[in-house]
Design an enzyme around this catalytic site. Sequence first.
Site, PDB file in Angstrom:
ATOM      1  N   THR A 264       0.815  -1.217   0.000  1.00  0.00           N
ATOM      2  CA  THR A 264       0.000   0.000   0.000  1.00  0.00           C
ATOM      3  C   THR A 264       0.850   1.269   0.000  1.00  0.00           C
ATOM      4  O   THR A 264       0.442   2.289  -0.559  1.00  0.00           O
ATOM      5  CB  THR A 264      -0.928  -0.002   1.225  1.00  0.00           C
ATOM      6  OG1 THR A 264      -1.817  -1.118   1.126  1.00  0.00           O
ATOM      7  CG2 THR A 264      -1.749   1.269   1.312  1.00  0.00           C
TER       8      THR A 264
ATOM      9  N   TYR B 190      -7.947   0.173  -3.575  1.00  0.00           N
ATOM     10  CA  TYR B 190      -6.932   0.733  -4.473  1.00  0.00           C
ATOM     11  C   TYR B 190      -6.076  -0.387  -5.048  1.00  0.00           C
ATOM     12  O   TYR B 190      -6.151  -1.544  -4.635  1.00  0.00           O
ATOM     13  CB  TYR B 190      -6.057   1.727  -3.705  1.00  0.00           C
ATOM     14  CG  TYR B 190      -5.624   1.207  -2.360  1.00  0.00           C
ATOM     15  CD1 TYR B 190      -4.556   0.337  -2.237  1.00  0.00           C
ATOM     16  CD2 TYR B 190      -6.333   1.547  -1.207  1.00  0.00           C
ATOM     17  CE1 TYR B 190      -4.183  -0.170  -1.009  1.00  0.00           C
ATOM     18  CE2 TYR B 190      -5.968   1.047   0.028  1.00  0.00           C
ATOM     19  CZ  TYR B 190      -4.889   0.187   0.121  1.00  0.00           C
ATOM     20  OH  TYR B 190      -4.528  -0.321   1.333  1.00  0.00           O
TER      21      TYR B 190
ATOM     22  N   THR C 149       0.818  -4.477   4.377  1.00  0.00           N
ATOM     23  CA  THR C 149       0.459  -4.840   5.752  1.00  0.00           C
ATOM     24  C   THR C 149      -0.265  -6.182   5.867  1.00  0.00           C
ATOM     25  O   THR C 149      -0.307  -6.753   6.956  1.00  0.00           O
ATOM     26  CB  THR C 149      -0.417  -3.743   6.385  1.00  0.00           C
ATOM     27  OG1 THR C 149      -1.608  -3.580   5.594  1.00  0.00           O
ATOM     28  CG2 THR C 149       0.328  -2.428   6.480  1.00  0.00           C
ATOM     29  N   ASP C 150      -0.836  -6.693   4.777  1.00  0.00           N
ATOM     30  CA  ASP C 150      -1.647  -7.908   4.878  1.00  0.00           C
ATOM     31  C   ASP C 150      -0.857  -9.101   5.410  1.00  0.00           C
ATOM     32  O   ASP C 150      -1.359  -9.892   6.212  1.00  0.00           O
ATOM     33  CB  ASP C 150      -2.259  -8.265   3.525  1.00  0.00           C
ATOM     34  CG  ASP C 150      -3.460  -7.407   3.180  1.00  0.00           C
ATOM     35  OD1 ASP C 150      -3.888  -6.623   4.049  1.00  0.00           O
ATOM     36  OD2 ASP C 150      -3.962  -7.510   2.046  1.00  0.00           O
TER      37      ASP C 150
ATOM     38  N   LYS D 105      -1.742  -7.712  12.884  1.00  0.00           N
ATOM     39  CA  LYS D 105      -2.730  -6.802  12.314  1.00  0.00           C
ATOM     40  C   LYS D 105      -4.089  -7.091  12.946  1.00  0.00           C
ATOM     41  O   LYS D 105      -4.563  -8.231  12.929  1.00  0.00           O
ATOM     42  CB  LYS D 105      -2.798  -6.976  10.798  1.00  0.00           C
ATOM     43  CG  LYS D 105      -3.612  -5.905  10.089  1.00  0.00           C
ATOM     44  CD  LYS D 105      -3.461  -6.008   8.570  1.00  0.00           C
ATOM     45  CE  LYS D 105      -4.189  -4.860   7.878  1.00  0.00           C
ATOM     46  NZ  LYS D 105      -4.039  -4.911   6.400  1.00  0.00           N
TER      47      LYS D 105
ATOM     48  N   GLU E 265      -5.908 -36.719  25.525  1.00  0.00           N
ATOM     49  CA  GLU E 265      -6.093 -37.378  24.229  1.00  0.00           C
ATOM     50  C   GLU E 265      -5.519 -36.547  23.078  1.00  0.00           C
ATOM     51  O   GLU E 265      -5.102 -37.090  22.060  1.00  0.00           O
ATOM     52  CB  GLU E 265      -7.568 -37.699  23.964  1.00  0.00           C
ATOM     53  CG  GLU E 265      -8.521 -36.525  24.101  1.00  0.00           C
ATOM     54  CD  GLU E 265      -9.184 -36.482  25.471  1.00  0.00           C
ATOM     55  OE1 GLU E 265     -10.388 -36.186  25.511  1.00  0.00           O
ATOM     56  OE2 GLU E 265      -8.488 -36.752  26.484  1.00  0.00           O
TER      57      GLU E 265
END
Length: 334
Positions: free
Chosen positions: A14, A28, A94-95, A167, A292
Amino acid sequence: MAKKKIILMSTGGTIVSSGESATQTTGYRLGHLSINALLDQLPDLKDKIELEQEAVSHVDSSSMTSEIWLKLARSVQSAVDRDDVDAVVITHGTDTMEETAYFLHLILKTQKPVVITGAMRPATALSADGILNLYNAFQVALDDQSEGLGVLMVLNNTIGSARFSTKTNTTNVATFSGLNTGELGAVIDNAVMYYNRSTRPHTMATPFSVHDFDQDESFPRVDILISHADDDSMLVDAAVAIGAKGIVFAGLGNGCVPEKVLPGLKRASEAGVRVIRSSRVFTGPVFNGLSEWEEAGLISSWNLSAVKSRVLLQLALKKGITDIDALREMFERY
């Protein structure tokens, strides 16, 4: 005073994206905006540093790949190995920033500052945050206090650790947070202030390095499966069938495993697929599971998120670490 040399490595994201208007902050696209367009706006930058640039990639971070991770890691390692280089700053979307940052945090061998930054708003938007984030990243990279702290994430005036920062909001500029631990520090005007340290081993104190990929650049396939009501073993079996070497199971609450899922996870573990028991919940540790679950070979993630658990498991498997007890110790440690 001699200028410090900083290598700026760009990957896209970005911070170099453009919208169709000044009021567009979502939807965008990554365009042809150069990082130099931002650098030209940074006050007094050339008076403080000697800057060298390297374009590693130009992708939206939603399209980040392990191949780019390795290319970036090799580039950063080569840079910090140079005697004339003092620090590295990386621009990134940033993702998937937290995954890239944690990968570098585990694999790099350096005490020099490595700082990753980005933006939540495109460069064309009102109150675009990329310029200040980049400036603050340079300030953190220049500060002697930043040495030996591993990979740092600098956005929205905060300094976060790659180990803990995540994030938390889809659009807010204050999205990154160390939810379990807080931040390492802050950047206010020209002051870099630290008030926390991460106690988890990183960089120089891990067994991983870029040389683990010298003979084979592939990454072990590790899939993340998120649990939910009506969950069963079908996706677990499918992951094994398509060649997963590891599964991160983001379970319910404290990593709880639905009764219809457990047989599939047990089959996977018995077949040599290593299973990390994580959680779909944002905060809190995952450990001390039911007997378990432990007997089925499930490995607790402690306070690593599902996406960062995947990174650590990939590096461990690449290193040939497949013993369940060894992996349990590793997840508790790192």
